[in-house]
Design an enzyme around this catalytic site. Structure first.
Site, mmCIF file in Angstrom:
data_model
loop_
_atom_site.group_PDB
_atom_site.id
_atom_site.type_symbol
_atom_site.label_atom_id
_atom_site.label_comp_id
_atom_site.label_asym_id
_atom_site.label_seq_id
_atom_site.Cartn_x
_atom_site.Cartn_y
_atom_site.Cartn_z
ATOM 1 N N GLY A 99 0.824 -1.207 0.000
ATOM 2 C CA GLY A 99 0.000 0.000 0.000
ATOM 3 C C GLY A 99 0.855 1.252 0.000
ATOM 4 N N SER B 270 9.550 5.995 -3.121
ATOM 5 C CA SER B 270 9.418 5.001 -2.069
ATOM 6 C C SER B 270 8.341 5.481 -1.110
ATOM 7 C CB SER B 270 10.744 4.865 -1.312
ATOM 8 O OG SER B 270 10.537 4.219 -0.065
ATOM 9 N N HIS C 224 4.412 2.322 -8.020
ATOM 10 C CA HIS C 224 3.471 1.189 -8.011
ATOM 11 C C HIS C 224 2.581 1.233 -9.259
ATOM 12 C CE1 HIS C 224 4.070 1.629 -3.497
ATOM 13 N NE2 HIS C 224 4.335 0.351 -3.682
ATOM 14 N N GLN D 110 7.953 -9.303 7.791
ATOM 15 C CA GLN D 110 9.179 -8.821 7.146
ATOM 16 C C GLN D 110 9.764 -7.581 7.821
ATOM 17 O OE1 GLN D 110 6.991 -8.241 3.252
ATOM 18 N NE2 GLN D 110 8.411 -6.545 3.045
HETATM 19 O O1 PAF Z 1 8.025 -4.810 -1.964
HETATM 20 C C1 PAF Z 1 7.051 -4.844 -1.190
HETATM 21 O O2 PAF Z 1 6.220 -3.935 -1.150
HETATM 22 C C2 PAF Z 1 6.881 -6.042 -0.279
HETATM 23 O O3 PAF Z 1 8.129 -6.534 0.129
HETATM 24 C C3 PAF Z 1 6.034 -7.168 -0.895
HETATM 25 C C4 PAF Z 1 6.677 -7.769 -2.124
HETATM 26 C C5 PAF Z 1 4.657 -6.627 -1.254
HETATM 27 C C6 PAF Z 1 5.849 -8.292 0.124
HETATM 28 O O4 PAF Z 1 5.266 -7.838 1.302
#
Ligand code: PAF
Length: 265
Positions: free
Chosen positions: A18, A172, A24, A48
């Protein structure tokens, strides 16, 4: 998605956390060209993020994200809750040797295992023909290529280009943490990495070019540099001589914000 597949339509998946920006949306447009139907996922994946990282403050802008996806022609958005993705009793891990141990893997223990876990789950949920990831997270992209091949996950993995601000800063979701003063400093990261790229392209020593870039980043006002390294784009092994396939990678910290970037040599 099952109905689309039954009708013979191809599906592209673009996983995201998001806080969508133009980078994106470039991936969504690439997906649009690659498949009949596009699905985007929005999930800030707790697995993560390490202790003390920005999981809690990671920007969550779901309503605006869904509107952007709709205007980019994305047919479906999938925004599961942490409970749906990690139900009571969840006990599985995914680990990638070597590719996951260097660069960001050396500075964010467990990050790539958590990323791989959620990407495996998203791929198996959506079963897309193609999945698209941005090259700003170039190491992530290579790791995803590795584990989808290793685990025989039937999907084509595509990388999308890095989108940059006019001055060169890579887009970013984390750029919004920067104060105006930090934002002025931040552009030194892409500038220094690009200078290292130019030096290696011109036949310069990769270690010297990396050291010079590191010095420039610190001199500009970054608090610390996690790494500036020149590595093979496929294996991510260190490149020690000019004239080899290479990519310049960097990560540095400015206040509480960690920025990464890379350039192909
Ligand atoms: O790059 C990201 O935004 C994240 O690492 C991903 C690939 C959506 C996995 O959570």
């Amino acid at each position: 998605m099952t109905a689309w597949r039954r009708d013979g339509l191809s599906v592209a998946l673009v996983p995201t956390m998001g806080a969508l920006h133009e980078g994106h949306l470039t991936l969504m447009r690439l997906a649009r060209r690659e498949a009949d139907r596009v699905v985007a996922s929005i999930f800030v994946n707790p697995a993560q993020f390490g202790p003390g990282e920005d999981f809690e403050r990671y920007p969550r802008t779901e309503a605006a994200d869904v509107a952007k996806l709709a205007s980019a022609g994305v047919e479906a958005a999938f925004a599961p809750s942490p409970r749906e993705m990690y139900p009571e009793g969840f006990a599985t891990r995914v680990h990638i040797d070597r590719l996951g141990d260097v660069l960001c893997g050396a500075h964010r223990p467990g990050h790539f295992d958590g990323m791989a876990l959620i990407v495996v789950k998203l791929l198996l949920s959506a079963l897309p023909d193609v999945a698209i990831f941005g090259e700003k997270d170039y190491q992530q992209l290579q790791i995803i290529r590795r584990f989808t091949a290793d685990l025989n996950i039937p999907v084509r993995i595509l990388g999308g280009p890095i989108e940059r601000e006019a001055d060169g800063l890579a887009l970013s979701s984390r750029n919004r943490y920067l104060t105006p003063e930090q934002r002025r400093v931040a552009v030194t990261l892409p500038d220094a990495l690009r200078a290292a790229r130019d030096a290696v392209r011109a036949g310069g020593d990769p270690a010297a070019a990396s050291a010079k870039a590191r010095d420039a980043i610190l001199a500009a006002g970054f608090d610390s540099v996690d790494y500036v390294e020149i590595r093979d784009p496929a294996t991510l092994d260190l490149v020690t001589a000019p004239g080899r396939p290479a990519r310049v990678f960097g990560a540095a910290r400015l206040g509480g914000t960690r920025l990464i970037d890379n350039w192909a040599v």
